[in-house]
Scaffold this motif. Structure first.
Motif, PDB file in Angstrom:
ATOM      1  N   CYS A   1      11.226   3.893 -17.271  1.00 23.98           N
ATOM      2  CA  CYS A   1      11.904   5.191 -17.226  1.00 23.98           C
ATOM      3  C   CYS A   1      10.910   6.345 -17.331  1.00 23.98           C
ATOM      4  CB  CYS A   1      12.929   5.248 -18.351  1.00 23.98           C
ATOM      5  SG  CYS A   1      13.607   6.879 -18.696  1.00 23.98           S
ATOM      6  N   LEU A   2      10.015   6.282 -18.312  1.00 18.25           N
ATOM      7  CA  LEU A   2       9.098   7.400 -18.554  1.00 18.25           C
ATOM      8  C   LEU A   2       8.037   7.510 -17.471  1.00 18.25           C
ATOM      9  CD1 LEU A   2       8.604   7.232 -22.430  1.00 18.25           C
ATOM     10  CD2 LEU A   2      10.183   8.649 -21.102  1.00 18.25           C
ATOM     11  N   VAL A   3       7.565   6.373 -16.965  1.00 15.64           N
ATOM     12  CA  VAL A   3       6.591   6.442 -15.866  1.00 15.64           C
ATOM     13  C   VAL A   3       7.210   7.127 -14.654  1.00 15.64           C
ATOM     14  CG1 VAL A   3       5.299   5.066 -14.188  1.00 15.64           C
ATOM     15  CG2 VAL A   3       5.187   4.483 -16.614  1.00 15.64           C
ATOM     16  N   LYS A   4       8.454   6.794 -14.337  1.00 17.02           N
ATOM     17  CA  LYS A   4       9.102   7.423 -13.183  1.00 17.02           C
ATOM     18  C   LYS A   4       9.370   8.900 -13.422  1.00 17.02           C
ATOM     19  CE  LYS A   4      10.451   5.996  -9.732  1.00 17.02           C
ATOM     20  NZ  LYS A   4       9.807   5.998  -8.384  1.00 17.02           N
ATOM     21  N   ARG A   5       9.608   9.299 -14.669  1.00 18.91           N
ATOM     22  CA  ARG A   5       9.783  10.727 -14.953  1.00 18.91           C
ATOM     23  C   ARG A   5       8.477  11.496 -14.749  1.00 18.91           C
ATOM     24  NH1 ARG A   5      12.912  13.882 -17.359  1.00 18.91           N
ATOM     25  NH2 ARG A   5      11.528  14.569 -19.033  1.00 18.91           N
ATOM     26  N   LEU A   6       7.381  10.908 -15.208  1.00 22.38           N
ATOM     27  CA  LEU A   6       6.091  11.590 -15.095  1.00 22.38           C
ATOM     28  C   LEU A   6       5.450  11.426 -13.722  1.00 22.38           C
ATOM     29  CD1 LEU A   6       4.434  10.797 -18.538  1.00 22.38           C
ATOM     30  CD2 LEU A   6       5.112  13.047 -17.703  1.00 22.38           C
ATOM     31  N   ARG A   7       5.707  10.295 -13.070  1.00 20.22           N
ATOM     32  CA  ARG A   7       5.042   9.953 -11.807  1.00 20.22           C
ATOM     33  C   ARG A   7       6.089   9.435 -10.827  1.00 20.22           C
ATOM     34  NH1 ARG A   7      -0.554   8.633 -12.763  1.00 20.22           N
ATOM     35  NH2 ARG A   7      -0.399   7.045 -11.123  1.00 20.22           N
ATOM     36  N   PRO A   8       6.966  10.305 -10.347  1.00 27.07           N
ATOM     37  CA  PRO A   8       8.071   9.844  -9.494  1.00 27.07           C
ATOM     38  C   PRO A   8       7.613   9.170  -8.203  1.00 27.07           C
ATOM     39  CG  PRO A   8       7.923  12.248  -9.518  1.00 27.07           C
ATOM     40  CD  PRO A   8       7.011  11.764 -10.586  1.00 27.07           C
ATOM     41  N   GLN A   9       6.378   9.412  -7.799  1.00 27.17           N
ATOM     42  CA  GLN A   9       5.874   8.782  -6.581  1.00 27.17           C
ATOM     43  C   GLN A   9       5.492   7.322  -6.788  1.00 27.17           C
ATOM     44  OE1 GLN A   9       4.237  10.847  -8.501  1.00 27.17           O
ATOM     45  NE2 GLN A   9       2.146  10.117  -8.790  1.00 27.17           N
ATOM     46  N   ASP A  10       5.344   6.877  -8.036  1.00 26.60           N
ATOM     47  CA  ASP A  10       4.945   5.499  -8.302  1.00 26.60           C
ATOM     48  C   ASP A  10       6.085   4.527  -7.995  1.00 26.60           C
ATOM     49  OD1 ASP A  10       2.555   6.490  -9.172  1.00 26.60           O
ATOM     50  OD2 ASP A  10       2.765   5.856 -11.266  1.00 26.60           O
ATOM     51  N   VAL A  11       5.715   3.328  -7.614  1.00 27.47           N
ATOM     52  CA  VAL A  11       6.664   2.231  -7.460  1.00 27.47           C
ATOM     53  C   VAL A  11       6.687   1.470  -8.779  1.00 27.47           C
ATOM     54  CG1 VAL A  11       7.174   0.066  -6.278  1.00 27.47           C
ATOM     55  CG2 VAL A  11       6.304   2.039  -4.986  1.00 27.47           C
ATOM     56  N   VAL A  12       7.852   1.387  -9.412  1.00 31.03           N
ATOM     57  CA  VAL A  12       7.982   0.700 -10.696  1.00 31.03           C
ATOM     58  C   VAL A  12       9.085  -0.345 -10.571  1.00 31.03           C
ATOM     59  CG1 VAL A  12       8.385   0.944 -13.166  1.00 31.03           C
ATOM     60  CG2 VAL A  12       7.291   2.817 -11.899  1.00 31.03           C
ATOM     61  N   GLU A  13       8.752  -1.592 -10.852  1.00 25.37           N
ATOM     62  CA  GLU A  13       9.717  -2.679 -10.765  1.00 25.37           C
ATOM     63  C   GLU A  13       9.753  -3.438 -12.091  1.00 25.37           C
ATOM     64  OE1 GLU A  13      10.280  -4.852  -7.068  1.00 25.37           O
ATOM     65  OE2 GLU A  13       8.431  -3.944  -6.318  1.00 25.37           O
TER      66      GLU A  13
END
Length: 386
Positions: free
Chosen positions: A17-29
């Protein structure tokens, strides 16, 4: 950056959740072998001091979570027919199922790819296909177990036995209770987490466990409650405290607490988080809090540092001192409860004082306090996040 998370507990989901908030361009699975909503445990507890950073990092999630909180400001000690009420504390708890549901919903809304009922691919394949692999797969982490020398893993198994249970007894405080049986003392740690719902952890010294005739039941996948015979016997021993209310299990069996420490929290692009990196005894109620604080530290380190090795070093440098302090506190608490027979026999007032201060080595001051400067830094860092 491409990030794979193994394990969809609070630590793994909050990291995503927090990675996507800070780095929305990242792919997180995120991969989780169990189905969504299929989880162990009952409620998770936070002290007031643990909540400031969580609020600053994601106000939307914080609002959703706190709307479900049960709150209280007291520690009760039940001993020899007396209840000592100790005011001035601040705690909140939420059902584990509810917390995980809210985290899943937040992750999905932010674009995290969630895979439930699906074991993660081989770690070697994930490490080759992703820039970072986060091992958030718990105290029994199979990911960590593949590289014990690289992480410098140390495990210590406690002597006492414990079992996590649920109850409909309406507790309104963090409650410690001791019953003196013909076999020796048994203790319970209990707290509310929803209306008419509470967590009830029973802990029994190994000698008492054997003398009382408990046996290690065989774990069968089809038995949703767990060790039904032991659950019924625990309810009998604590019948006065339960006051006509019941106990139930959720794949609940006797276990021994395992203290986990690691010399290094990362091995190349593989990083440990939460219980896979460290554990703390349940008597201080900090496991979920520490996992979510790990997630916050890892997400901000990835955001603040361009190179992955620098980010992972910053993550460990920030978290390890705080975790080690909490582990020392937890070890003191564990040892006190494992040797509770040394204090059983004291008058109620003296027993209450010993329990609260753990023989003078633990105090109210050991509860984490709100750090306004740290909260401000987190709020500024996330101010421009999606």
């Amino acid at each position: 950056m491409r990030i794979a998370v193994i394990g969809a507990g609070p630590g793994g989901l909050y990291t995503a959740c927090l990675v996507k908030r800070l780095r929305p361009q990242d792919v997180v699975e995120v991969w989780e072998a169990d189905a969504a909503g299929d989880t162990f445990g009952f409620g998770v507890v936070f002290s007031d001091g643990a909540l400031g950073g969580i609020e600053a990092a994601d106000p939307v999630l914080f609002a959703a979570v706190t709307a479900e909180f049960a709150r209280w400001t007291r520690i009760d000690v039940h001993y020899r027919g007396r209840t000592q009420h100790n005011e001035g504390y601040g705690f909140a708890a939420i059902g584990r199922h509810t917390l995980l549901r809210l985290l899943r919903e937040r992750c999905a809304g932010l674009g995290v790819r969630l895979h439930f009922g699906t074991p993660a691919p081989l770690v070697s394949r994930l490490r080759a296909a992703y820039d970072l692999v986060v091992a958030a797969d718990g105290v029994g982490s199979q990911t960590r177990a593949r590289h014990p020398a690289a992480f410098g893993t140390e495990r210590r198994t406690a002597g006492a036995r414990y079992m996590w249970l649920g109850t409909d007894r309406p507790f309104d405080a963090l409650t410690f209770a001791v019953v003196e049986t013909e076999h020796g003392p048994m203790q319970a740690h209990a707290y509310p987490y929803a209306d008419g719902r509470g967590t009830f952890i029973v802990e029994v010294g190994d000698a008492v466990w054997h003398a009382a005739g408990f046996e290690a039941a065989e774990r069968r996948s089809g038995e949703a409650a767990g060790d039904g015979r032991s659950i019924a016997r625990v309810a009998e021993f604590f019948s006065e405290l339960l006051d006509g209310h019941g106990l139930w299990g959720n794949r609940s069996y006797w276990g021994r607490f395992v203290a986990v420490r690691n010399r290094s929290w990362n091995h190349g692009n593989l990083v440990l988080l939460g219980d896979s990196a460290h554990t703390t005894h349940f008597s201080i109620g900090s496991g979920t809090k520490l996992a979510m604080e790990d997630a916050l530290a890892l997400a901000t380190a990835l955001h603040d540092h361009r190179e992955l090795p620098e980010a992972l070093a910053a993550y460990q440098d920030e978290r390890r001192p705080a975790v080690e302090r909490m582990q020392r506190t937890a070890l003191t608490s564990l040892e006190w409860f494992e040797n509770i027979d040394r204090c059983v026999g004291l008058p109620p007032e003296a027993f209450n004082a010993h329990l609260l201060t753990r023989s003078g080595r633990l105090s109210r001051d050991d509860l984490p306090a709100v750090d306004p400067e740290r909260v401000g830094r987190i709020r500024r860092r996330f101010a421009d996040a999606a």
